[in-house]
Design an enzyme around this catalytic site. Sequence first.
Site, PDB file in Angstrom:
ATOM      1  CG  ASP A   3      37.018 113.558 -15.377  1.00  0.00           C
ATOM      2  OD1 ASP A   3      36.580 114.596 -16.036  1.00  0.00           O
ATOM      3  OD2 ASP A   3      36.150 112.450 -15.209  1.00  0.00           O
ATOM      4  CG  ASP A  42      31.707 102.373 -14.221  1.00  0.00           C
ATOM      5  OD1 ASP A  42      31.457 103.270 -14.153  1.00  0.00           O
ATOM      6  OD2 ASP A  42      32.701 101.683 -14.462  1.00  0.00           O
ATOM      7  CG  HIS A  86      32.654 106.417 -13.822  1.00  0.00           C
ATOM      8  ND1 HIS A  86      32.748 105.620 -14.963  1.00  0.00           N
ATOM      9  CD2 HIS A  86      32.417 107.716 -14.351  1.00  0.00           C
ATOM     10  CE1 HIS A  86      32.673 106.369 -16.228  1.00  0.00           C
ATOM     11  NE2 HIS A  86      32.434 107.711 -15.823  1.00  0.00           N
ATOM     12  CD  GLU A  89      35.910 103.601 -14.455  1.00  0.00           C
ATOM     13  OE1 GLU A  89      34.916 103.308 -13.793  1.00  0.00           O
ATOM     14  OE2 GLU A  89      36.258 103.837 -15.427  1.00  0.00           O
TER      15      GLU A  89
END
Length: 263
Positions: A67, A136, A138, A143
């Site tokens: 990413d 979270d 990811h 997400e």
Amino acid sequence: MNIVILPDTSQIADLAATFYTDLLEKNPKAVLGLATGSSPVPTYKKLIELYERGEISFKDAKAFLLDEYVGLPADHPQTYITFIKKEFTDHVDFAEGAVQGPPGSADDPFKAAAEYEKELEKAGGIDLQMLGIGSDGHIAFNEPGGALSSVTHLQVLAEQTREDNARFFDDDLDRVPKFSLTQGLSTIMRAKKIILIAQGEGKAEAVAALVEGGVSARWQASILQYHNDVTVLLDEEAASKLQLADFYTYAWESEQELRGASN
Ligand code: GLP
């Protein structure tokens, strides 16, 4: 899924490094999937040490980043391509141009995402993918709520992720980009082998969801339950919310013993 719980970072790095030495010995032209963030850094340090001792070479290998932030100038110190060069790839013998990441400063990020997906396919897919995990849940920058079948795409970053990553931007949330280009879950799932590293209490809830929760868009990493070659390397804090931690350790150690006995 193999779940390996180890007492400290250096043991995690040593074990993770063996995945690279084993692979590159068998296939020097392997395609590596590299992750940024702090979790894989000790493993990269270990790989640099092995390279300096002449025990591993990346000269015929290729690497793709997972990413990249969108909106940072290409030479910004916090772009993931700058980070990976500084922490790893510039210190070993990758050939010129062999390491690439999603072009976060492209004029048309949507087009750039589709092109990156094609580049990965052209390279024959990833042989060994390194992953971290966000608090979270990811992986890469996928997400909560995203499609479980996503491919490389433009991703709006969650507030939690921006807060977690503000430490790389002098703790100034306003300086953390709002967008990223990220490999999708389906892109990651095509990797032949995956290792995921998580350390610290802050990852415990996400790790429990990854290993023992239901597969859901809320906890994107849980898709890895459908991959048949994933090894999750954890310290005790990151493993602290796993209900079956003792069984995973027993299973891992028993399997290693059996493999040792049959070698
Ligand atoms: C970022 C990256 C992820 C990484 C995660 C965790 O959001 N996009 O690839 O896994 O952070 O980072 P760390 O290892 O620093 O906790």
